[in-house]
Design a protein around this motif. Structure first.
Motif, PDB file in Angstrom:
ATOM      1  N   VAL A 585       0.834  -1.207   0.000  1.00  9.28           N
ATOM      2  CA  VAL A 585       0.000   0.000   0.000  1.00  9.28           C
ATOM      3  C   VAL A 585       0.868   1.257   0.000  1.00  9.28           C
ATOM      4  O   VAL A 585       0.613   2.213  -0.739  1.00  9.28           O
ATOM      5  N   GLY A 586       1.930   1.233   0.820  1.00  8.14           N
ATOM      6  CA  GLY A 586       2.805   2.395   0.890  1.00  8.14           C
ATOM      7  C   GLY A 586       3.505   2.679  -0.429  1.00  8.14           C
ATOM      8  O   GLY A 586       3.549   3.817  -0.900  1.00  8.14           O
ATOM      9  N   LYS A 587       4.054   1.624  -1.070  1.00  7.00           N
ATOM     10  CA  LYS A 587       4.788   1.811  -2.325  1.00  7.00           C
ATOM     11  C   LYS A 587       3.863   2.274  -3.445  1.00  7.00           C
ATOM     12  O   LYS A 587       4.192   3.186  -4.209  1.00  7.00           O
ATOM     13  N   TRP A 588       2.702   1.618  -3.549  1.00  2.00           N
ATOM     14  CA  TRP A 588       1.788   2.006  -4.627  1.00  2.00           C
ATOM     15  C   TRP A 588       1.158   3.366  -4.375  1.00  2.00           C
ATOM     16  O   TRP A 588       0.740   4.049  -5.317  1.00  2.00           O
ATOM     17  N   SER A 589       1.069   3.751  -3.095  1.00  2.18           N
ATOM     18  CA  SER A 589       0.603   5.109  -2.808  1.00  2.18           C
ATOM     19  C   SER A 589       1.578   6.133  -3.382  1.00  2.18           C
ATOM     20  O   SER A 589       1.171   7.168  -3.923  1.00  2.18           O
ATOM     21  N   VAL A 590       2.879   5.818  -3.276  1.00  2.20           N
ATOM     22  CA  VAL A 590       3.891   6.709  -3.850  1.00  2.20           C
ATOM     23  C   VAL A 590       3.776   6.746  -5.369  1.00  2.20           C
ATOM     24  O   VAL A 590       3.834   7.813  -6.002  1.00  2.20           O
ATOM     25  N   VAL A 591       3.578   5.545  -5.988  1.00  2.00           N
ATOM     26  CA  VAL A 591       3.459   5.482  -7.455  1.00  2.00           C
ATOM     27  C   VAL A 591       2.242   6.271  -7.923  1.00  2.00           C
ATOM     28  O   VAL A 591       2.309   7.067  -8.864  1.00  2.00           O
ATOM     29  N   HIS A 594       2.821   9.932  -7.747  1.00  2.86           N
ATOM     30  CA  HIS A 594       3.615  10.448  -8.868  1.00  2.86           C
ATOM     31  C   HIS A 594       2.770  10.563 -10.134  1.00  2.86           C
ATOM     32  O   HIS A 594       2.893  11.539 -10.889  1.00  2.86           O
ATOM     33  N   LEU A 595       1.907   9.564 -10.385  1.00  2.00           N
ATOM     34  CA  LEU A 595       1.049   9.612 -11.570  1.00  2.00           C
ATOM     35  C   LEU A 595       0.077  10.791 -11.489  1.00  2.00           C
ATOM     36  O   LEU A 595      -0.144  11.505 -12.468  1.00  2.00           O
ATOM     37  N   VAL A 596      -0.518  10.968 -10.310  1.00  5.61           N
ATOM     38  CA  VAL A 596      -1.443  12.087 -10.126  1.00  5.61           C
ATOM     39  C   VAL A 596      -0.706  13.413 -10.303  1.00  5.61           C
ATOM     40  O   VAL A 596      -1.225  14.357 -10.918  1.00  5.61           O
ATOM     41  N   SER A 597       0.520  13.465  -9.759  1.00  2.27           N
ATOM     42  CA  SER A 597       1.305  14.693  -9.902  1.00  2.27           C
ATOM     43  C   SER A 597       1.611  14.980 -11.366  1.00  2.27           C
ATOM     44  O   SER A 597       1.506  16.124 -11.827  1.00  2.27           O
ATOM     45  N   TRP A 598       1.980  13.912 -12.140  1.00  3.05           N
ATOM     46  CA  TRP A 598       2.262  14.096 -13.578  1.00  3.05           C
ATOM     47  C   TRP A 598       1.016  14.574 -14.308  1.00  3.05           C
ATOM     48  O   TRP A 598       1.068  15.492 -15.125  1.00  3.05           O
ATOM     49  N   ALA A 599      -0.147  13.920 -14.000  1.00  2.00           N
ATOM     50  CA  ALA A 599      -1.399  14.320 -14.651  1.00  2.00           C
ATOM     51  C   ALA A 599      -1.761  15.756 -14.294  1.00  2.00           C
ATOM     52  O   ALA A 599      -2.257  16.517 -15.140  1.00  2.00           O
ATOM     53  N   ASP A 600      -1.501  16.128 -13.048  1.00  2.00           N
ATOM     54  CA  ASP A 600      -1.829  17.496 -12.625  1.00  2.00           C
ATOM     55  C   ASP A 600      -0.969  18.508 -13.374  1.00  2.00           C
ATOM     56  O   ASP A 600      -1.459  19.549 -13.830  1.00  2.00           O
ATOM     57  N   ARG A 601       0.333  18.183 -13.515  1.00  2.48           N
ATOM     58  CA  ARG A 601       1.239  19.123 -14.189  1.00  2.48           C
ATOM     59  C   ARG A 601       0.981  19.196 -15.690  1.00  2.48           C
ATOM     60  O   ARG A 601       1.001  20.271 -16.280  1.00  2.48           O
ATOM     61  N   ASN A 602       0.764  18.023 -16.318  1.00  4.54           N
ATOM     62  CA  ASN A 602       0.742  17.971 -17.776  1.00  4.54           C
ATOM     63  C   ASN A 602      -0.652  18.008 -18.392  1.00  4.54           C
ATOM     64  O   ASN A 602      -0.788  18.379 -19.558  1.00  4.54           O
TER      65      ASN A 602
END
Length: 651
Positions: A585-591, A594-602
């Protein structure tokens, strides 16, 4: 006394430790020498306020309007009743003694101001749970207690293991807290309130199935905070923190918060929910007791013991008697805190005067023969261990006897299967007596194994350390809870918390005493064996002959082998499944983050930026044509005319 009069004590009880936390934390190292005494004084004032305003048997509620969520008003509510009074006295008294003890135990630490600041933050948070008049207020302080525990376990943050232990405790508690919050939100949805008084009169409006789900979700908070299976792995590792912290948080108060929660919401628990709670408590009780026999760290033995005793309290709630669970919570707070402080005195005594990487002052295999060097510590440890083991004339005997009696009374209603629970409690009580007296003999009797190190010179602790130990061991004697050492039902405590009728089975104390004495004898025999430090595992059992099993069946190792096997596989499940799930759960929360952050930026930000870019380009293009030159205007007019003609032709 009117309810409005209790606004003042509520403000003082919560305000004093909060202000002390801020002062100690911001005051810096210049407060190292006075922080301990000042903190103890503030806690003593809180104890006096609690006693002065006590009015047991009468409910007083203090309410403050906070905010509106839709049509639901949210209140900050505090309540003063019998349970509040007892918990206020226990929390303040133990915290007061622990802070005095810590002044000497941690006198060389360069960050004492921070340590006592965190202690005050914990006291503030724990008092908030005790005073909470609704589940939402309790949840707020519940999370603050988790933060306090994290800060105190990881107090020595420059060491890797305390930091790891603090993080593990924090993560596992968050899992239980998520279930707790879910139960609170479900109550908001179905009733519109989490106030204990409102819930007590409206709980009948919820269907049994939904009410069972709500009860189990709320119990999830107890599973995390009170170290129940499968979220119990954090409690033994929490011993990486300072020993006085273990006495305060992980023996007497914080871990008991889950039991206090169950006492508050007992009217919400359906029969199905209680059955699940009983099974979880039984599993936790057995795992803790078996693991306590298989470790050599003096503090980890007590930590697994705490885990087992918490399981016993949870079982009592599941069997329908939160009063007996609360009784054992109170007695356990005193003798287990006394045991941890006594263990700290032992560790203090055998710590080498010179750094020695080959000597572990917490390993019982490095102790032995300490009763002559530490006579006060030995007597205190003996009294508290006797109370935990359930010997007659001690408080633990009364509270365990009350739970066992309730177990047999419960079994009479539900048939032969129901007798499994009280019998398992008796068996676990025997294991408790076994590992506690084995610990007593290995630490205080036999040869002085610490002599292998030339830098170890055992000595009794100073008075500021042994006085708290003496007071806690004195409160472990039966007379403080009942004048009859064999019958808790005739004592004042049960009637004080509202037990109107209490049945006493005269044969239960006799049976419990026999089990305890047999277990103590087995512990003595194990400590006197040729190798008292041998740890038995089923895979290592020697096969002497086809009659070896029959000859050794009386040996406690074979008697405990099935439970050792259960404990081993439970540990593997916890490490390989539960810990792996948490890591996943912890590792995939990080993944995902990152995906949400990329989608938010791009995508999100990119869409906004593209829109503004397009408008800007179009505006610049149009503006370039409005330049005051007749050629440009002519070109625009001709282009517009051509486009108009094309549109008319096409349509």
């Amino acid at each position: 006394m009117p309810d409005s009069a209790y606004q003042l004590p509520a403000s003082f009880l919560l305000g004093l430790p909060l202000v002390a936390f801020l002062l100690f934390w911001l005051g810096g190292k210049g407060l190292n020498q006075v922080a301990g005494y000042a903190g103890a004084l503030i806690t003593a004032v809180g104890l006096a306020i609690s006693a002065y305003f006590a009015e047991p048997g009468v409910l007083h509620t203090v309410r403050f309007d906070w905010l509106m969520v839709g049509s639901f008003p949210i209140e900050i509510a505090f309540r003063f009743d019998t349970l509040t009074f007892i918990m206020l006295m226990v929390v303040h008294f133990v915290a007061f003694l622990v802070q005095l003890y810590s002044v000497s135990y941690l006198h060389d630490d360069e960050n004492l101001h921070r340590y006592f600041a965190f202690i005050q933050l914990f006291v503030f948070s724990m008092l908030g749970i005790v005073l909470a008049g609704n589940l939402l207020v309790m949840y707020i302080f519940w999370e603050l207690v988790g933060l306090s525990s994290y800060l105190l376990i990881g107090f020595w943050y420059k060491k890797a293991r305390p930091v790891w232990a603090a993080q593990k405790a924090f993560v596992l508690n968050r899992i239980g807290d998520a279930a707790f919050l879910t139960g609170i939100l479900m109550l908001f949805y179905y009733i519109g309130s989490t106030d204990f008084e409102v819930l007590s009169v409206t709980v009948g409006s919820i269907s049994p199935g939904v009410l069972t789900a709500i009860g189990l979700c709320l119990f999830g908070g107890c599973v995390g905070k009170s170290a129940q299976f499968p979220l119990s792995g954090w409690l033994p590792d929490a011993m990486e923190g300072p020993t006085p912290v273990s006495a305060l948080i992980h023996a007497a108060t914080m871990v008991a918060a889950g039991i206090f929660l169950l006492a508050r919401i007992s009217f919400l628990l359906t029969w199905d929910a209680r059955l699940v709670i009983t099974l979880i408590g039984m599993i936790t009780m057995l795992i803790g007791a078996v693991k306590a026999m298989r470790v050599w760290d003096i503090k980890r033995v007590l930590a697994f013991s705490t885990m087992s005793q918490l399981g016993l309290m949870v079982m009592a709630v599941g069997l329908g008697s939160w009063q007996m669970a609360f009784f054992h919570l109170t007695t356990h707070a005193f003798f287990k805190a006394g045991l941890f402080l006594s263990a700290g005195s032992v560790i203090h005594a055998v710590t080498p005067s010179q750094p020695n990487i080959n000597f572990d002052p917490q390993d019982m295999r490095n102790m032995g023969g300490l009763r002559k060097s530490l006579p006060i510590t030995y007597i205190c440890f003996l009294i508290c261990a006797s109370a935990l083991a359930g010997l007659p004339f001690f408080s633990g005997f009364l509270s365990k006897d009350a739970i066992i009696t309730e177990g047999f009374l419960w079994a009479e209603k539900y048939g032969i299967f129901g007798y499994l629970f009280p019998l398992v409690i008796l068996f676990s009580a025997g294991l408790t007596a076994y590992y506690m007296f084995r610990q007593l003999w290995l630490v205080f009797f036999g040869e002085a194994r610490y002599s292998a190190s030339a830098h170890v010179h055992p000595h009794e602790s100073p008075a500021i350390m042994w006085i708290p130990m003496v007071l806690l061991s004195g409160l472990s004697v039966f007379v403080w809870f009942s004048y009859n050492p064999f019958d808790a039902a005739s004592g004042w405590f049960l009637s004080f918390i509202g037990v109107v009728e209490s049945v006493h089975l005269s044969w239960v104390p006799i049976l419990a005493t026999l089990v305890t004495l047999v277990s103590i004898f087995l512990a003595y025999r194990a400590s006197q064996s040729e190798n008292p430090f041998e740890v038995f595992t089923p895979m290592q059992a020697p096969v002497e002959s086809k009659y070896a099993f029959l000859r050794n069946f009386s040996n406690e190792n074979y008697f405990l082998a099935p439970f050792a096997w259960i404990a081993k596989w439970s540990e593997r499940i916890e490490k390989n499944w539960i810990d792996s799930f948490v890591d996943f759960v912890g590792k995939w929360s990080v993944v995902v983050a990152h995906l949400v952050s990329w989608a938010d930026r791009n995508i999100v930000d990119g869409g906004v930026k593209f829109t503004t870019f397009s408008v800007r380009v179009a505006g610049n293009s149009v503006r370039s044509l409005q330049n005051g030159k007749i050629q440009s205007y002519f070109l625009v007019a001709i282009t517009g005319l051509l486009l108009l003609i094309l549109w008319l032709v096409a349509f």
